[in-house]
Scaffold this active site. Structure first.
Site, PDB file in Angstrom:
ATOM      1  N   ARG A 164      -5.900   3.709   4.567  1.00  0.00           N
ATOM      2  CA  ARG A 164      -4.647   2.974   4.423  1.00  0.00           C
ATOM      3  C   ARG A 164      -3.570   3.366   3.639  1.00  0.00           C
ATOM      4  O   ARG A 164      -3.160   3.508   2.858  1.00  0.00           O
ATOM      5  CB  ARG A 164      -5.250   1.612   3.723  1.00  0.00           C
ATOM      6  N   SER A 238      -5.287  -8.112   3.581  1.00  0.00           N
ATOM      7  CA  SER A 238      -6.501  -7.694   2.315  1.00  0.00           C
ATOM      8  C   SER A 238      -4.721  -7.384   1.147  1.00  0.00           C
ATOM      9  O   SER A 238      -3.870  -6.382   1.956  1.00  0.00           O
ATOM     10  CB  SER A 238      -6.302  -6.089   2.680  1.00  0.00           C
ATOM     11  N   GLU A 334      -2.333  -2.987  -2.003  1.00  0.00           N
ATOM     12  CA  GLU A 334      -2.181  -2.280  -0.527  1.00  0.00           C
ATOM     13  C   GLU A 334      -0.969  -2.940   0.454  1.00  0.00           C
ATOM     14  O   GLU A 334      -0.357  -1.791   0.913  1.00  0.00           O
ATOM     15  CB  GLU A 334      -3.592  -2.475   0.714  1.00  0.00           C
TER      16      GLU A 334
END
Ligand code: FAD
Ligand code: EPU
Length: 338
Positions: A164, A238, A334
């Protein structure tokens, strides 16, 4: 170029947050983008590049210029015995692009089916799901510097992809506008079915012969069963990353919490399932006004209707603090906070 004033961004972010942009415009190609970026009127105004708005949380009005990327087009730019190099405009919808490649029999992106958003943001956080990340098939991208002066090609090494992560989220944050991305897709598929419930889902579907189309459908089925559809409940997937801990920390957690969900990494570290940590703190299904933690996936924060971005953010802080307190593990957001 037409620049609108005081535009609600609600239709442009999957959290459905009603924040406004002071100025808003769209661009369809490099020339249109340059016309704006080189215009002295906009030079000192903060700018934000927007794709599908599926990985941002707007915590306030944006007192600047939002540039919505609508660069379209998909074309084959090269081919060898084993691969086809497909270039897509940054404003192409990601899932439609994946389906296009599957339709042409080109393998590599099928596990990444149904991820919301646009092609241009795919390298930003090296999108990943079901055992695959875009870095596995990424070839190169073209990006324009934010001063509008020069376009640069970035290969995979220059993008510094991680979990990520990429150089565009760190060192070059807000420095480049990604115009197009080229993927190196395979004529001879390697099937990735070991992750998660893919094998089980394929069995349930009655699949006898594996294909990239079947894998894509299995991923679509699994995702649809547990992730909220942003068209129905606002969310950005997420909210936190799955945290990485040392072996010692993992062993200590395992002793205290025998059911802890963790995956070993090659560097002798472990990745913990943040969804499990959050659920254990009692947050799953929690709701405070219109801000909440999804009932089926504790890693996903949701907006049930009219939550404000700072309410979602405040909830995320409480979640983060409780995980720190119970497990001594620091979660990292995130989603891009604006
Ligand atoms: P945006 O939200 O518009 O932008 C994200 C960031 O990238 C912003 O900082 C923006 O300024 C910047 N940006 C966007 N386009 C450009 C560009 N052309 N040039 C420069 N900067 C740009 N992600 C995963 O990795 N795996 C998943 O499985 C996954 N599942 C999801 C499920 C749901 C239900 C949702 C809502 C989200 C999920 N996500 C997942 C997160 C999201 O889909 C991805 O991060 C996606 O790539 C974001 O694309 P976007 O176009 O919507 O980006
Ligand atoms: N779990 C729980 N409770 C929950 C949620 C999860 O206990 O409420 C545990 C379960 O044991 C489950 C495990 O966590 O088996 C993993 O859950 P899941 O398979 O749903 O995946 P995840 O780790 O929560 C990650 C990505 C997703 C990606 C999926 C599939 C991150 C931050 N998230 O989620 O990506 O789609 O794996 O590969 O890495 C996103 O980035 O937005 C995103 C949705």
């Amino acid at each position: 170029m037409k620049v609108s004033e005081n535009v609600s961004l609600r239709p442009y972010n999957t959290f459905g947050i009603d924040a406004a942009a002071r100025y808003f415009t769209t661009f369809r190609n490099q020339e249109e983008l340059q016309e704006i970026l080189l215009d002295p009127r906009w030079r000192s105004v903060p700018r934000m590049i927007l794709g599908g708005g599926s990985n941002i949380l707007l915590t306030q009005n944006f007192d600047g210029l939002v540039l919505k990327n609508e660069v379209k087009g998909i074309e084959v730019v090269a081919e060898d015995d084993d691969h086809v190099y497909v270039q897509a405009g940054a404003g192409e919808n990601w899932h439609q692009f994946v389906l296009h490649c599957i339709g042409k029999g080109l393998a590599g992106l099928e596990n990444l089916s149904l991820i919301p958003g646009n092609v241009g943001a795919s390298p930003m956080q090296n999108i990943g799901a079901y055992g695959v990340e875009i870095k596995d098939t990424f070839h190169e991208l073209e990006a324009l510097s934010i001063d509008g002066k020069s376009a640069t090609l970035f290969n995979a090494a220059a993008c510094a992809f991680g979990y990520r992560e990429s150089v565009f989220k760190r060192r070059y944050r807000d420095q480049f506008v990604i115009l197009n991305v080229t993927y190196r897709l395979s004529k001879h598929p390697t099937f990735h079915t070991s992750y998660g419930a893919i094998t089980q889902e394929l069995e349930q579907m009655g699949v006898k012969d594996l294909s990239i189309r079947n894998i894509s459908q299995a991923v679509i089925n699994i995702r649809s069963s547990k992730l909220p559809n942003p068209a129905e409940i606002g969310n950005a997937g997420s909210f936190f990353k799955n945290p990485e801990v040392t072996r010692e920390k993992y062993e200590q957690l395992k002793a205290d919490f025998p059911n802890v969900v963790a995956y070993p990494l090659p560097n002798d570290h472990y990745k913990l399932a943040a969804g499990w940590l959050i659920e254990q703190c009692g947050w799953k299904g929690y709701r405070e006004g219109d801000a909440g933690v999804h009932v089926k996936q504790a890693l996903v924060l949701v907006n049930y209707g009219h939550a404000k971005g700072n309410e979602i953010y405040a909830l995320s802080t409480k979640v983060l603090e409780s995980v720190q307190e119970k497990f001594g593990v620091q979660l990292e957001r995130e989603v891009n906070i604006v």
